[in-house]
Scaffold this active site. Structure first.
Site, mmCIF file in Angstrom:
data_model
loop_
_atom_site.group_PDB
_atom_site.id
_atom_site.type_symbol
_atom_site.label_atom_id
_atom_site.label_comp_id
_atom_site.label_asym_id
_atom_site.label_seq_id
_atom_site.Cartn_x
_atom_site.Cartn_y
_atom_site.Cartn_z
ATOM 1 N N GLU A 142 41.320 34.349 30.848
ATOM 2 C CA GLU A 142 39.911 34.410 30.444
ATOM 3 C C GLU A 142 39.722 34.093 28.961
ATOM 4 O OE1 GLU A 142 41.370 36.389 32.567
ATOM 5 O OE2 GLU A 142 40.129 36.280 34.377
ATOM 6 N N HIS B 92 36.138 45.985 40.377
ATOM 7 C CA HIS B 92 35.352 44.875 40.932
ATOM 8 C C HIS B 92 33.897 45.273 41.121
ATOM 9 C CE1 HIS B 92 39.373 43.422 41.984
ATOM 10 N NE2 HIS B 92 38.845 42.219 42.149
#
Ligand SMILES: Cc1ncc(C[n+]2csc(CCOP(=O)(O)OP(=O)(O)O)c2C)c(N)n1
Length: 666
Positions: free
Chosen positions: A406, A473
Site C-alpha cells: 500500500e 475488514h
C-alpha cells in the site's frame, strides 16, 4: 596514506572524458564544498539553524546529476546539495530556502532540502526518508506511459534501505520494469548506527538479486567512476526501461547533523576516508595531469566564494514570510474551480456499487491521463468487482494490478501526479490503508502547502461493518484522516451521490479519501443519471425534514436513522453530510438552529470520532439555540467483533433509538 602518487591516481581516474568535462566535474564539486564550508561558519554564528553535511560525498550527487538530462527528475536526500547546485538553482534562492524566507521554495514552511521544484525537476525528500523511493516509481511510470524515454533517479542512505518503503519501491519498480535509478549512498553510519547494526549482508547491492534487478557497486568517492558508469547505466535504462540499484561506497565525514558530532566514529576510519576525499584527490589528479593549475584553482575558488557571498547577501536581505492565518489556510489545497456538470435527465435504478463503477468508468473516459491502481483490480475486477471489464476497455497500462504494498502504491500515485497524471488507488479494504498511512498523511496531505505540488489522487476506501467481517475488514477509519489538514474526505450514502461525488473527487486536484460502505454496496438502490455529471464536495443533503430533533450523520448512519424515522414517524431533520472534509457547517448550523436538539451519529467508535469534533463545533456555534445536551451516538470503544450478535452490540443502532427518545422527551 594519502594516495598522491601520480601513477596511482592515473590508474584511479583512467577515463576517456574530454578536458572540459573533467574540469566541469571538478568545478561542480567545488561549489557545494565551498557552500558547505561557508554554512559551517554561519552555523557557528547562529545565522542558520541545522546543517546536514555532505562533505566527502559530493562525487555521488554531482556525478549522478551530471549524467542525468535536465528534463529527468531527481529525488535527492539531505546530503545532496550537489544535486541542487548542479541543476543551477540560483544560490540566493537556495539560501533563502534554508533561512525560511518568503522567496525560498517553501515560503518558510519547510526547512533545508525538504522541497521540490518543477522548474528544476527536483523532488526533495520528506523527513521520513523512504517515501520518495516509491514516488520515483510513480514518476518513472508516468515517463514510461508517456513514452518519453526519460529515466528517474532517487537517492537513499543505507539507513533508509531498512525501511519498508525501500523494499516496496524496488519490488514495484522491478515488477513494472520502471526506468528508475535507485542510488544508495552507503556512508557508514545512519545517525550513530554503523552499517553492522543496520543490515546483515555484505553489500546492499546484493539485495537487487531478490527483486530480480540489476545492481552495481561504485566507488562513491571517485567522480570519474560515478559519472561514467552512471552515464552508461542511464543510457541503458532509457532505452530498455528497467530499474537499476547502485550502491555507492562512501563515508559521512561529519556528524549526522552538525550539532551531534562524530565521537562514535573511530579515528582510523575517519582518516582512511579523509585520504579518499573526492574533491582533493581529483584535484591532485587534474594538477598532475596538467589539466588545471593551482592558479586556476585559486581563481575558481575566489569566483565561487564571491558568488556565495553575493547570494548570501541577497538572501539575508529577503523578507521573512508575512502571512496571515487566512493565507496559510488558503494554501493547504491546490486551487480548483468546480464547474457543475448537470446530469442527463435519464436515470436507471442501480445499486451503490454499480454507481461507483459508473463514476469511475466515466472518469476514465474523460481523463486519458488517469491511472487506476490496486490489488486484483485488473482481469479479476477487484474484490468488489468495481473494475470488472475495465482492462478490456482501458488496457492494463491504465488499470494496474499491484503487488501487496500500500505504501509504495500511494507513493507511486504521488509520483504520477508530480509528472502530470491523475491516479485512483483502490484499497482492497479501507482497513489496509494503515499500511499506506505515512505517505497519505505526510506526503500527499502536506505537499501543496509545502511546495505547491498538487497530489491529484483519489484513494478509494471500501469500509464499514454490518457484514460480519471482524476487526480487520470492517473498520470505518475516516477519523484517522479527519485531523490531517490537506486531505478531503468523501463518504456517500446513496448511489447517485456516490457517482457524482466520485467524478468530482477525481476532477479535484487534491488528495481525496473516498469512503464506500461495503454493506451499502449491494443493498442500497437508487435512480442514477446516465453519463457524466458531478456533485460539489462540501454540500450536505437533507434526507428528511423535521422540527423536533436533528440527526447529523453520514454513510450507513443515514440509513439507520432513516429507517428509525420511517418506523417511528418521528419529526426529525436528517442531515447526510456526504463529505466530511470539507464539512458543510452551514447545513449543520441551519438544522440545529431549527430544531434545538441534535444527535451526531457515527458508525465509528465514539472516542475521537468525527462526531466528537462536530459536537464541539455545534457547542461553539449553536449554544444559544440548544434546548438539550448535544448527544453523540457511535460504536463501542472496542475493536469490531466478528460474530453477528457481538457486531450488533458494537454498532450504535440500538443506542440510537434510545437516544432519540431521550432527546425528544428532554
Ligand atoms: C522514518 C524515520 N525514522 C527515523 C528518522 C530519524 N533519522 C533521520 S536521518 C536518520 C539516519 C539516516 O541514515 P541514512 O539513511 O544512512 O542517511 P545518512 O544520514 O547517513 O545520509 C535517522 C535515523 C527519520 N527521519 N525518519
Amino acid at each position: 596514506m594519502i594516495e598522491t602518487s601520480p601513477l596511482k591516481l592515473t590508474e584511479l581516474y583512467k577515463n576517456n572524458l574530454d578536458t572540459d568535462t573533467l574540469i566541469n566535474l571538478y568545478k561542480r564539486m567545488l561549489l557545494p564544498r565551498l557552500i558547505e564550508e561557508k554554512m559551517l561558519i554561519l552555523l557557528r554564528q547562529g545565522r542558520i539553524s541545522k546543517w546536514f553535511s555532505g562533505i566527502g560525498q559530493e562525487a555521488i550527487a554531482i556525478g549522478v546529476t551530471m549524467a542525468m538530462q535536465k528534463s529527468e527528475y531527481i529525488l535527492p536526500m539531505h546530503r545532496n546539495l550537489g544535486v541542487f547546485t548542479t541543476r543551477d538553482i540560483p544560490l540566493w534562492k537556495l539560501f533563502a530556502q534554508w533561512q525560511g524566507k518568503e522567496d525560498g521554495f517553501t515560503k518558510g514552511r519547510d526547512r533545508s532540502f525538504h522541497f521540490g521544484t518543477q522548474d528544476y525537476n527536483i523532488v526533495g525528500m520528506i523527513s521520513h526518508l523512504g517515501p520518495q523511493l516509491g514516488v520515483a516509481d510513480g514518476i518513472a511510470l508516468a515517463q514510461k506511459l508517456k513514452n518519453t524515454g526519460l529515466a528517474t533517479a532517487v537517492f537513499t542512505g543505507e539507513g533508509g534501505t531498512s525501511e519498508g518503503d525501500f523494499h516496496e519501491a524496488l519490488n514495484v519498480a522491478s515488477v513494472w520494469s520502471l526506468p528508475v535509478l535507485f542510488c544508495i549512498e552507503n556512508n557508514g553510519y545512519g545517525l550513530s548506527t554503523p552499517t553492522s547494526e543496520q543490515y546483515n549482508c555484505e553489500n546492499l547491492a546484493d539485495r537487487a538479486i531478490g527483486y530480480g534487478m540489476e545492481s552495481h557497486i561504485i566507488d562513491g568517492n571517485n567522480i570519474v567512476e560515478v559519472y561514467t558508469k552512471i552515464s552508461s547505466i542511464l543510457n541503458d535504462i532509457r532505452e530498455n526501461p528497467k530499474p537499476v540499484l547502485v550502491e555507492f561506497k562512501t563515508f559521512r565525514r561529519r556528524g549526522h547533523e552538525e550539532a551531534s558530532g562524530t565521537k562514535y566514529v573511530p579515528d582510523e576510519l575517519m582518516q582512511y576516508w579523509e585520504q579518499r576525499d573526492p574533491l582533493t584527490r581529483f584535484e591532485q589528479y587534474l594538477i598532475d595531469e596538467n589539466i588545471i593549475t593551482s592558479d586556476q584553482i585559486e581563481d575558481w575558488r575566489n569566483e565561487i566564494k564571491n558568488d556565495i557571498n553575493a547570494g548570501l547577501e541577497t538572501a539575508f536581505a529577503k523578507a521573512l514570510p508575512q502571512s496571515t492565518p487566512q493565507q496559510e489556510l488558503a494554501d493547504v489545497f491546490a486551487p480548483h474551480e468546480y464547474v457543475q456538470v448537470e446530469p442527463s435527465g435519464e436515470n436507471t435504478n442501480i445499486r451503490l456499487v454499480d454507481a461507483i463503477k459508473d463514476g469511475l468508468e466515466e472518469s476514465m473516459n474523460r481523463y486519458d491521463n488517469l491511472v487506476i491502481m490496486g490489488q486484483d483490480i485488473a482481469e479479476y475486477g477487484g474484490v468488489f468487482k468495481i473494475t470488472d471489464g475495465f482492462v478490456e476497455k482501458f488496457g492494463r497500462e491504465r488499470v494496474r494490478n499491484t503487488p501487496i504494498c500500500e505504501s509504495a502504491i500511494v507513493e507511486a500515485a504521488m509520483g504520477l501526479s508530480i509528472a502530470g497524471m491523475k491516479a485512483v488507488v483502490e484499497m482492497q479494504f479501507a482497513d489496509f490503508v494503515s499500511s499506506g498511512f505515512n505517505p497519505i498523511v505526510n506526503y500527499l496531505a502536506k505537499s501543496y502547502y509545502r511546495w505547491n505540488q498538487k497530489a491529484d489522487i483519489v484513494v478509494r476506501m471500501p469500509c464499514g461493518a454490518g457484514v460480519g467481517a471482524g476487526p480487520f475488514h470492517s473498520q470505518t477509519n475516516e477519523a484517522w484522516f479527519y485531523t490531517i489538514p490537506g486531505l478531503k474526505i468523501v463518504y456517500p450514502a446513496f448511489p447517485a451521490d456516490a457517482k457524482g461525488l466520485l467524478t468530482a473527487s477525481i476532477e479535484n486536484p487534491n488528495p481525496v479519501l473516498f469512503f464506500e460502505h461495503k454493506a451499502l454496496y449491494r443493498s442500497v438502490y437508487g435512480d442514477v443519471p446516465h453519463g457524466y455529471y458531478n456533485l460539489p464536495l462540501g454540500k450536505a443533503a437533507t434526507i428528511n425534514h423535521g422540527n423536533d430533533l436533528s440527526i447529523i450523520t453520514y454513510g450507513a448512519g443515514v440509513h439507520w436513522a432513516k429507517q428509525l424515522i420511517d418506523e417511528m414517524h418521528f419529526d426529525i431533520d436528517l442531515i447526510d453530510l456526504r463529505t466530511l472534509a470539507p464539512l458543510d457547517t452551514e447545513s449543520i448550523k441551519a438544522s440545529v438552529r431549527k430544531t434545538g436538539k441534535v444527535i451526531i451519529l457515527t458508525e465509528d467508535n465514539l472516542t475521537g470520532s468525527v462526531a466528537a469534533d462536530i459536537a464541539g463545533f455545534i457547542g461553539e456555534e449553536c449554544f444559544e439555540y440548544l434546548d438539550a445536551p448535544i448527544r453523540r451516538v457511535g460504536s463501542l470503544d472496542t475493536p469490531i467483533p466478528f460474530e453477528k450478535g457481538l457486531e450488533n452490540n458494537y454498532l450504535p443502532t440500538s443506542r440510537l433509538k434510545i437516544c432519540v427518545k431521550e432527546l425528544l422527551d428532554y
